[in-house]
Write a protein that holds these residues in place. Structure first.
Motif, mmCIF file in Angstrom:
data_model
loop_
_atom_site.group_PDB
_atom_site.id
_atom_site.type_symbol
_atom_site.label_atom_id
_atom_site.label_comp_id
_atom_site.label_asym_id
_atom_site.label_seq_id
_atom_site.Cartn_x
_atom_site.Cartn_y
_atom_site.Cartn_z
ATOM 1 N N MET A 1 -8.318 18.400 -52.111
ATOM 2 C CA MET A 1 -8.216 16.965 -51.904
ATOM 3 C C MET A 1 -7.894 16.253 -53.200
ATOM 4 O O MET A 1 -8.123 15.092 -53.364
ATOM 5 N N GLU A 28 -9.874 10.020 -58.461
ATOM 6 C CA GLU A 28 -10.172 11.216 -57.666
ATOM 7 C C GLU A 28 -11.326 10.940 -56.698
ATOM 8 O O GLU A 28 -11.270 11.254 -55.511
ATOM 9 N N GLU A 29 -12.374 10.314 -57.226
ATOM 10 C CA GLU A 29 -13.560 10.044 -56.412
ATOM 11 C C GLU A 29 -13.204 9.119 -55.247
ATOM 12 O O GLU A 29 -13.577 9.367 -54.100
ATOM 13 N N MET A 30 -12.451 8.047 -55.554
ATOM 14 C CA MET A 30 -12.090 7.092 -54.509
ATOM 15 C C MET A 30 -11.178 7.748 -53.478
ATOM 16 O O MET A 30 -11.301 7.511 -52.278
ATOM 17 N N ARG A 33 -13.163 9.845 -51.131
ATOM 18 C CA ARG A 33 -13.880 8.999 -50.174
ATOM 19 C C ARG A 33 -12.951 8.525 -49.073
ATOM 20 O O ARG A 33 -13.295 8.541 -47.898
ATOM 21 N N ARG A 34 -11.746 8.074 -49.473
ATOM 22 C CA ARG A 34 -10.822 7.521 -48.481
ATOM 23 C C ARG A 34 -10.336 8.603 -47.532
ATOM 24 O O ARG A 34 -10.136 8.359 -46.349
ATOM 25 N N TYR B 26 -21.170 2.642 -63.473
ATOM 26 C CA TYR B 26 -19.792 2.868 -63.930
ATOM 27 C C TYR B 26 -18.889 2.098 -62.983
ATOM 28 O O TYR B 26 -19.366 1.533 -61.980
ATOM 29 N N VAL B 28 -16.851 2.393 -60.532
ATOM 30 C CA VAL B 28 -16.874 2.528 -59.078
ATOM 31 C C VAL B 28 -18.195 2.012 -58.499
ATOM 32 O O VAL B 28 -18.212 1.212 -57.560
ATOM 33 N N ARG B 44 -11.054 -2.639 -58.098
ATOM 34 C CA ARG B 44 -11.599 -1.887 -59.234
ATOM 35 C C ARG B 44 -10.900 -2.260 -60.548
ATOM 36 O O ARG B 44 -11.505 -2.299 -61.605
ATOM 37 N N GLU B 70 -17.363 16.060 -57.649
ATOM 38 C CA GLU B 70 -16.668 15.216 -56.672
ATOM 39 C C GLU B 70 -15.560 14.410 -57.323
ATOM 40 O O GLU B 70 -14.770 13.755 -56.657
ATOM 41 N N ARG B 71 -15.506 14.436 -58.658
ATOM 42 C CA ARG B 71 -14.466 13.720 -59.382
ATOM 43 C C ARG B 71 -13.473 14.711 -59.980
ATOM 44 O O ARG B 71 -12.851 14.433 -61.010
ATOM 45 N N GLY B 72 -13.363 15.870 -59.396
ATOM 46 C CA GLY B 72 -12.434 16.874 -59.902
ATOM 47 C C GLY B 72 -12.841 17.334 -61.292
ATOM 48 O O GLY B 72 -11.992 17.629 -62.144
#
Lengths: 875, 111
Positions: A1, A28-30, A33-34, B26, B28, B44, B70-72
């Protein structure tokens, strides 16, 4: 993803280096989520918007420096565009239209035809197809010993895997579930080059234990019905009442229906081949039942593999002439096999979109030319005030770039909207649509396209020799007569537009006529108010023909009692379901024994089947309650078969031998076009449902006539069947109309798209004519004023204008018609019931263009003809 | 020291960062917090711009946290509100309070 690479690149380019880590992480995080909340297309669109604002926020903070000049020019350009909002909006609108359609089409073509397959080294994987003089292009099967010889005798082929279709019933707390899977040889997954998502695949160590049911689950079966529990690996599932051990889970990229047999349904699970597959090679060469894929050796060429494979099969044909004479093999890259059916329609649609894009460009060019003519004075003034030529060109460039950027952004959003609407239009029957997405390549295509068109045509004023400032300034606004050069260019552009539009309109009209003919075909029965569904009577519980027939009888009466059901019929192959069963029959008392045996489609049916579908009974009788096990076997034939000479005009009372059983023909029914609306009805024999062997009748379709909307009672019918036996799975519940609709989905998809393209072309052509005629009438006011003052009648003026302005349309239309006639034969294989030279289609295209021209030219012409000469001359 | 004036969005960002604390604040999460509490949509990019401004004014400091799956595998840029930041929030609150004085009854009635 992970975030697409293009998005990362944009962010890296604008943000300072020390912010790359956290900004990329946020993105990446957003995005993750989407993706969990929206479709891929939607998530990508939201990310693009997010990226736009974030990149903008960092870009604006960079020191101006060398960008100062650019910023200033951009500001000038913005002001210049805002001064002519109608022109700017017109350009952006037209360009965005062209870009969105072409970008969406490019995304489809890229995903389907260009993008490599997701599995392993896809270019090394080939499908093996038998090559036999009596076999068509369809899927074909092999005998296992032949495949083993092929693997041993063709060094360019690294490994061969075999598979076969598999239908099973899964015992599940929610009721029995029917699943489609495949039985595969142990090396199946390694030949495809995929890695397990969890657990393991089959290996050579499993070949000793092949009687044990080892299975691999598809990713979607695992996440869906089985709830995504990782503990499922190693556990057992009850399939057809027997325990099967789950050894692993396949990755999502295995979810391609075309990796299954027949290519209809995505396999949900794979089972290792049982030992019964591998019998004595000497006796089983003629037993062809497996589909085959192979993996070419590292660096092995396709040509070499083909050559070696053919020579192996040629030698087999010599060694085993009885089973292998005339049999050979064809090797086709797996991807080619998957995308081949989509190639022609997509190429056709792509070409049509290309035409549409050309029309868009012509329109934009026209608008820019109109504008350029009016800007001579402005440019002259700026040159006179000391602006350098490069500065002037720079501003024109900046204006075009701004227009291109706006059109590009709108176009990409439009493309995303079109893509999300495509599945509803029937695009889901195209292969590989599940990977459809706006990716970096598509985005690049859209942006490149908009820049190219806008810059090319935006520079038109710059390419014109700039006027001598003095001359330019002498001219008053609106006094230009637009003589010579520009008008000729307008004429050419108008002619090109007319020609391209005629080609598109003719193509759409051809496909539209063909589609109308196709859907107007009488299938031979009445599909309205008919609900169809399929059941499977498990042979392990219903192990004698009497038990199967008793269960079917109970189901028929239970379903017949459901409120809203009028008639219940049974058949083993539903018309239009894609099933077929071709078998040999012999007319026992035929006058000419040479002609006594032939092949026909064989079906089982109950009397209710003919009643439910209102298939007319031409002669004799249909099946009744007395046609049961033990009674003399009977058959009903269709009209086409009945007219065969071997029946000598009267099939009733004749005896046929099928599968070693003698059946007496008791009736003749009307023909049913069950292989598709575009195919002739096959010669068909119906055997009485209750008398046919259970291997033919165990998994029948039910056809129900209902007193209202057929799908509304689907749940009640399924419940009624469950009351008889909860272990009987109910599946494929569909209205008969949608069963037929599915067979015309491909034709509908390309027709709808092409008609939409043609409608856009029509609109653009009308806009183009309107723009050009308005422009010339406006620039020729002085001339028209003088002519009216000198006594020209309104009729003279109208004729002159029509003659000068609309002649190019006529010329273009004639050339377009010739091109359409030349191109039409390429569409032939997509047409039904109309030839490529279909006069009404071609004439319709001309009439539509003439209508568009007349409508668009009427107002501006009226303005020219009705103008007051005093007012015109005084300007 | 001259009091630092806070814009409305700066004020919201500082409050969100204080609520979340330096372990969790942070860009987000700050955006999420403001959205959840005020119901207004937060872009953002605006949070980034505001944080940069606040950092330039010395009201917050930012530092990279640990990489997160989760943020790669990328880290978050965490936000810590400085002493000056807390003071600026207090001053803004006081200014608001003083402007508020005596208006409660009127605003209640208006509602």
């Amino acid at each position: 993803m992970s975030t697409p690479r293009w998005a990362q690149a944009i962010l890296r380019a604008v943000a300072p280096r020390h912010r790359h880590e956290d900004l990329l992480g946020d993105l990446e995080e957003m995005h993750g989520r989407r993706l969990s909340r929206h479709s891929r297309v939607m998530a990508s669109a939201l990310m693009a918007s997010d990226l736009f604002w974030t990149a903008g926020a960092f870009f604006l903070e960079r020191p101006l420096g060398p960008l100062r000049e650019v910023a200033l020019t951009t500001r000038h350009a913005t002001r210049a565009l805002l001064r002519r909002p109608r022109f700017s909006l017109g350009i952006v609108g037209i360009l965005a239209l062209g870009i969105s359609v072409s970008t969406a089409m490019f995304a489809v073509i890229h995903s389907v035809l260009i993008e490599p397959l997701a599995i392993g080294d896809a270019e090394r994987i080939v499908r093996l197809l038998p090559d036999h003089p009596r076999m068509g292009e369809s899927d074909g099967t092999f005998a296992l010993p032949d495949l083993a010889d092929l693997e041993a005798g063709a060094p360019a082929i690294e490994a061969v895997a075999a598979f076969d279709g598999w239908q099973v019933t899964l015992d599940h707390p929610d009721g029995a579930l029917r699943l489609t899977g495949a039985i595969v040889s142990p090396e199946f997954f390694s030949v495809l080059g995929v890695r397990p998502w969890a657990g393991r695949f089959f290996g050579s160590e499993d070949s000793g234990a092949v009687e044990e049911g080892l299975i691999v689950l598809s990713h979607s079966l695992w996440t869906g019905i089985l709830g995504g529990d990782p503990a499922v690996v190693g556990s057992t599932l009850r399939l057809d009442g027997q325990s099967h051990t789950v050894v692993g889970i396949a990755p999502p990229e295995m979810e391609d229906p075309r990796l299954g047999r027949g290519g209809q349904e995505t396999p949900s699970l794979w089972r290792i081949a049982p030992a019964s597959w591998y019998r004595d090679p000497a006796t089983e060469r003629g037993y062809r039942f497996v589909t085959a894929v192979a993996r070419l050796g590292e660096g092995g060429s396709m040509e070499l593999a083909r050559e070696q494979a053919r020579s192996v099969f040629s030698s087999l044909a010599q060694r085993f002439p009885e089973s292998n004479a005339e049999w050979n093999v064809r090797l086709i890259p797996l991807k080619e096999r998957i995308v081949a059916p989509a190639r022609l329609p997509l190429t056709m649609l792509g070409a049509m979109v290309g035409l549409l894009l050309l029309i868009t460009c012509v329109n934009v060019a026209n608008l820019f030319l109109v504008r350029a003519a009016g800007r001579g004075r402005e440019i002259g003034l700026r040159l006179a005030l000391g602006a350098s030529a490069s500065r002037v060109v720079g501003q024109l460039l900046a204006e075009s770039a701004l227009l291109a950027a706006m059109a590009g952004a709108a176009g990409v959003v439009g493309a995303a909207l079109i893509l999300s609407a495509l599945p509803g239009l029937g695009a889901d029957q195209l292969p590989r649509m599940e990977i459809l997405d706006i990716n970096g390549t598509t985005l690049l295509f859209g942006i490149g396209l908009s820049l190219f068109t806008a810059l090319l045509f935006g520079l038109v004023p710059a390419f014109r020799k700039p006027d001598d400032p003095a001359t330019a300034l002498k001219e008053g606004p609106g006094r230009r007569t637009g003589a010579g050069g520009p008008r000729r260019i307008h004429g050419w552009l108008l002619a090109a537009e007319a020609g391209l539009t005629v080609v598109l309109l003719a193509g759409a009209s051809l496909l539209g006529h063909s589609y109308a003919k196709l859907t107007a075909v009488d299938p031979g029965f009445d599909p309205d108010r008919v609900l169809t569904l399929r059941i499977e009577v498990p042979t392990r519980l219903y192990d004698t023909p009497a038990r199967v027939h008793a269960a079917l009888d109970r189901i028929t009466s239970e379903v017949g009692a459901v409120r809203g059901v009028e008639t219940v019929g049974l058949t083993n192959i539903l018309p239009f379901s894609g099933g077929y069963w071709n078998a040999a029959y012999t007319v026992l008392d035929a006058r000419d024994p040479e002609d006594a045996t032939a092949r026909a489609e064989v079906r089982t049916a109950s009397g209710g089947f003919f009643t439910a579908l209102e298939i007319g009974l031409d002669e004799g009788r249909s099946f009744g309650d007395t046609d049961v096990q033990g009674a003399p076997p009977v058959a009903v034939v269709n009209r086409r078969l009945a007219e065969r000479e071997r029946f000598e005009g009267n099939p009733i009372g004749r005896d046929l031998e099928i599968f070693g059983t003698r059946y007496r023909v008791v009736g003749v029914v009307a023909d049913v076009k069950d292989a598709g609306l575009d195919r002739p009805a096959a010669e068909t024999i119906y055997l009485a449902q209750d008398q046919a062997p259970t291997w033919l009748t165990g998994s029948p379709y039910l056809t129900l006539t209902t007193d209202g909307s057929p799908t509304a009672i689907g749940a009640a019918v399924a419940e009624a069947i469950r009351r008889v036996d909860g272990g009987i799975p109910v599946f494929d519940v569909r209205a008969m109309r949608s069963v037929i609709g599915a067979t015309t989905a491909a034709a509908r998809f390309r027709t709808v798209l092409l008609v939409a393209f043609a409608a856009l072309a029509f609109l653009l052509a009308a806009l183009g004519v309107y723009g050009v005629v308005s422009y010339t009438v406006a620039t020729r006011r002085t001339e028209l004023g003088i002519r009216i003052a000198l006594g020209a009648t309104r009729r003279d003026i109208a004729l002159t204008l029509v003659d000068r302005e609309l002649k190019p349309v006529l010329v273009g239309a004639a050339v377009g018609l010739a091109c359409a006639a030349l191109l039409a034969p390429t569409l032939e294989s997509l047409l039904y019931g109309v030839g490529p030279y279909h006069l009404p289609s071609l004439a319709g295209a001309l009439v539509a263009l003439a209508g568009a021209t007349a409508l668009a030219a009427f107002r501006p012409l009226q303005r020219g003809v009705n103008a007051d000469p005093r007012e015109m001359l005084s300007r | 020291m001259t009091p630092t004036r806070l814009g409305e969005f700066e004020f919201l960002v500082l409050l969100a960062a204080l609520r979340l604390g330096p372990e969790e604040a942070y860009a987000v999460s700050i955006g999420d917090e403001i959205e959840a509490r005020t119901g207004r949509r937060v872009r953002r990019a605006n949070v980034y711009t505001t944080l940069k401004r606040l950092e330039a004014k010395g009201l917050v400091t930012t530092f990279l946290g640990d990489p997160r799956p989760e943020r790669g595998g990328k880290a978050r840029r965490l936000v810590e509100v400085e002493r000056d930041g807390v003071e600026a929030v207090q001053e803004t609150r006081d200014a608001m309070r003083s402007m508020w004085g005596g208006l409660d009854a009127f605003l209640e009635e208006g509602a």
